[in-house]
Design an enzyme around this catalytic site. Structure first.
Site, PDB file in Angstrom:
ATOM      1  N   ARG A   1       0.829  -1.212   0.000  1.00  0.00           N
ATOM      2  CA  ARG A   1       0.000   0.000   0.000  1.00  0.00           C
ATOM      3  C   ARG A   1       0.865   1.264   0.000  1.00  0.00           C
ATOM      4  O   ARG A   1       0.453   2.327  -0.428  1.00  0.00           O
ATOM      5  CB  ARG A   1      -0.961   0.014   1.188  1.00  0.00           C
ATOM      6  CG  ARG A   1      -2.092   1.008   0.961  1.00  0.00           C
ATOM      7  CD  ARG A   1      -2.923   1.323   2.195  1.00  0.00           C
ATOM      8  NE  ARG A   1      -3.390   0.169   2.903  1.00  0.00           N
ATOM      9  CZ  ARG A   1      -3.056  -0.106   4.161  1.00  0.00           C
ATOM     10  NH1 ARG A   1      -2.255   0.712   4.838  1.00  0.00           N
ATOM     11  NH2 ARG A   1      -3.525  -1.167   4.759  1.00  0.00           N
TER      12      ARG A   1
ATOM     13  N   TYR B   1      -9.903  24.024 -10.607  1.00  0.00           N
ATOM     14  CA  TYR B   1     -10.532  22.863 -11.256  1.00  0.00           C
ATOM     15  C   TYR B   1     -11.854  22.545 -10.532  1.00  0.00           C
ATOM     16  O   TYR B   1     -11.899  22.494  -9.291  1.00  0.00           O
ATOM     17  CB  TYR B   1      -9.533  21.713 -11.132  1.00  0.00           C
ATOM     18  CG  TYR B   1      -9.952  20.374 -11.631  1.00  0.00           C
ATOM     19  CD1 TYR B   1     -10.238  20.163 -12.978  1.00  0.00           C
ATOM     20  CD2 TYR B   1     -10.016  19.282 -10.766  1.00  0.00           C
ATOM     21  CE1 TYR B   1     -10.587  18.903 -13.434  1.00  0.00           C
ATOM     22  CE2 TYR B   1     -10.358  18.027 -11.218  1.00  0.00           C
ATOM     23  CZ  TYR B   1     -10.649  17.842 -12.558  1.00  0.00           C
ATOM     24  OH  TYR B   1     -10.991  16.589 -13.001  1.00  0.00           O
TER      25      TYR B   1
ATOM     26  N   ASP C   1      -1.867  23.401  -7.729  1.00  0.00           N
ATOM     27  CA  ASP C   1      -2.175  22.435  -8.783  1.00  0.00           C
ATOM     28  C   ASP C   1      -1.448  22.900 -10.047  1.00  0.00           C
ATOM     29  O   ASP C   1      -1.799  23.920 -10.632  1.00  0.00           O
ATOM     30  CB  ASP C   1      -3.699  22.382  -8.979  1.00  0.00           C
ATOM     31  CG  ASP C   1      -4.125  21.303  -9.977  1.00  0.00           C
ATOM     32  OD1 ASP C   1      -3.337  20.995 -10.891  1.00  0.00           O
ATOM     33  OD2 ASP C   1      -5.262  20.801  -9.844  1.00  0.00           O
TER      34      ASP C   1
ATOM     35  N   LYS D   1      -2.702  13.451 -16.911  1.00  0.00           N
ATOM     36  CA  LYS D   1      -2.643  14.305 -18.106  1.00  0.00           C
ATOM     37  C   LYS D   1      -1.297  14.105 -18.822  1.00  0.00           C
ATOM     38  O   LYS D   1      -1.091  13.079 -19.427  1.00  0.00           O
ATOM     39  CB  LYS D   1      -2.886  15.755 -17.694  1.00  0.00           C
ATOM     40  CG  LYS D   1      -4.123  15.937 -16.789  1.00  0.00           C
ATOM     41  CD  LYS D   1      -5.421  15.825 -17.555  1.00  0.00           C
ATOM     42  CE  LYS D   1      -6.667  15.717 -16.690  1.00  0.00           C
ATOM     43  NZ  LYS D   1      -6.895  16.764 -15.731  1.00  0.00           N
TER      44      LYS D   1
HETATM   45  C1  LIG Z   1      -7.727  16.525 -14.479  1.00  0.00           C
HETATM   46  C2  LIG Z   1      -7.342  17.463 -13.410  1.00  0.00           C
HETATM   47  C3  LIG Z   1      -7.322  17.069 -12.083  1.00  0.00           C
HETATM   48  C4  LIG Z   1      -7.819  15.724 -11.631  1.00  0.00           C
HETATM   49  O1  LIG Z   1      -7.115  14.657 -12.156  1.00  0.00           O
HETATM   50  P1  LIG Z   1      -7.810  13.202 -12.255  1.00  0.00           P
HETATM   51  O2  LIG Z   1      -6.658  12.301 -12.449  1.00  0.00           O
HETATM   52  O3  LIG Z   1      -8.752  13.271 -13.406  1.00  0.00           O
HETATM   53  O4  LIG Z   1      -8.521  12.959 -10.959  1.00  0.00           O
HETATM   54  C5  LIG Z   1      -6.887  17.974 -11.145  1.00  0.00           C
HETATM   55  N1  LIG Z   1      -6.509  19.218 -11.490  1.00  0.00           N
HETATM   56  C6  LIG Z   1      -6.518  19.628 -12.766  1.00  0.00           C
HETATM   57  C7  LIG Z   1      -6.091  21.019 -13.095  1.00  0.00           C
HETATM   58  C8  LIG Z   1      -6.945  18.782 -13.765  1.00  0.00           C
HETATM   59  O5  LIG Z   1      -6.992  19.211 -15.032  1.00  0.00           O
END
Ligand SMILES: *Cc1c(COP(=O)(O)O)cnc(C)c1O
Length: 386
Positions: A52, A105, A177, A202
């Site tokens: 984990r 987001y 972020d 992403k």
């Molecule tokens: C897509 C995204 C997230 C979340 O990511 P997931 O892997 O889809 O949970 C968080 N912050 C931003 C800016 C994003 O574009």
């Protein structure tokens, strides 16, 4: 070492994997201890001894990512959203107040407005362009200043050093972020941020085939974040770590191509009569362009446009017939995407003016001439349907 070299070199241990360039995938629950002495030995990350907490597949990836983020501790969790919420939960308790950029987001807002509110944490949204004026919003119980730059869907660029300096002077933790730029084009920790969060789903993965979040922390806060992440118990899976590490190796060439294609398409769209506004920080007329130039070393392939007002059936005719641009959530893979964005309900501290529809666009790795032809045909369908 240059970042491009680090992307290739970091987290690679051929001597530990029979000489192979890439690691194996270590799928595990149990991790065996050879002796009682080993079993009883006090454990510290990364050798925590249960899957984990990760296996060496995750540790290789974390090591490589930490090198690009610029030192600190990197942890991998099951999604980008998991990374956002676990970073926040590390620093709040009932009665805390947090400040979140109005351009965050959407699912980050949902977590703050729902879950955190239920547990007695109050959120104030702030204008992403507030800069050092943020001090007026600090309260004695403010624990976290949450940043995202450029903003999701609207691409406001934040003055990260000014925001972080103000927060640090008051002992407030900053979480950013950084999914849009990735640590290749913007380095949160070097600009004063305490905790850097990425949706590795992403660009790190880069092939639309995995979900993962990463949390990278300055050494001072590493223990606190590690405890929160371990308490949540949602690690990234070994197969996804392997894919993400494979994606990371080519991040520099992919991002350079996304950047070039994105800027070319943004400039082309700026010249189209159907388009009222292009929101791309690399365009000189973008309100955040100066800050972007000062702090970022590149732009990724995601931006937005605002069309001149158009009736829904005409917009639908444009989008439904696109052949190369897919319609779907997420982005950062090799393929181009387009999605209509609903903004008004996502803004509370600032107002998103009414007007034509906003489209969020991700430019993939296709030839831009083909992408232009696809959109041009879409605009023709739109005109015919209007
Ligand atoms: C897509 C995204 C997230 C979340 O990511 P997931 O892997 O889809 O949970 C968080 N912050 C931003 C800016 C994003 O574009």
């Amino acid at each position: 070492m240059d970042d491009k070299t680090k992307l290739i070199d970091a987290g690679r241990h051929p001597d530990m994997q029979g000489g192979a360039v890439n690691p194996g995938v270590f799928r595990a629950s149990t991790v065996l201890f050879p002796t009682v002495a080993e079993f009883e030995r006090p454990r510290h990350y990364p050798d925590v001894g249960y899957a984990r907490y990760g296996t060496s597949t995750a540790f290789n990836l974390q090591e490589a990512l930490a090198a690009i983020e610029g030192d600190g501790q990197c942890l991998t969790v099951s999604s980008g959203k998991a990374a956002v919420i676990q970073a926040l939960l590390a620093f709040v308790e009932p009665g805390s107040h947090i400040l979140v950029t109005d351009s965050a987001y959407g699912p980050t807002r949902e977590f703050a407005d729902g879950f955190l509110a239920r547990f007695g944490v109050e959120t104030t949204y702030y204008d992403p362009t507030i800069g050092s004026g943020i001090v007026d919003l600090f309260r004695p119980n403010t624990r976290v200043l949450f940043l995202e730059s450029p903003g999701s869907l609207t691409f406001e660029v934040q003055d990260v050093p000014a925001l972080c300096e103000a927060a640090r002077a008051r002992g407030i933790v900053t979480i950013m972020d950084n999914t849009w730029a990735t640590p290749l084009y913007f380095k949160p920790l070097a600009h004063g941020v305490d905790v850097s969060v990425l949706a590795a789903t992403k660009y790190i993965g880069g092939h639309s085939d995995l979900m993962m979040g990463t949390i990278t922390t300055t050494p001072a806060l590493a223990d606190r974040v590690r405890h929160a992440v371990h308490d949540m118990g949602t690690p990234a899976a070994p197969d996804d770590c392997w894919l993400a590490l494979r994606g990371l190796r080519t991040l520099a060439v992919r991002l350079a191509q996304h950047q070039a294609g994105g800027i070319e398409m943004a400039e082309w769209l700026r010249g189209r009569p159907e388009v009222a506004q292009v929101m791309h920080p690399a365009l000189p007329e973008h309100p955040g362009h100066t800050l972007w130039k000062r702090d970022f070393t590149g732009a990724s392939g995601l931006f937005a446009i605002r069309l001149k007002p158009v009736a829904k059936p005409a917009l639908t005719a444009m989008l439904d017939g696109l052949e190369l641009f897919g319609m779907g959530f997420s982005w950062g893979g090799f393929e181009s995407l387009i999605i209509p964005a609903k903004l008004t309900r996502l803004r509370t501290a600032t107002r998103w003016p009414e007007g034509g529809p906003t489209l969020r666009i991700h430019i993939g790795l296709e030839a831009t001439d083909d992408l232009k032809a696809d959109l041009a045909a879409g605009f023709e369908r739109m005109a015919r349907a209007a």
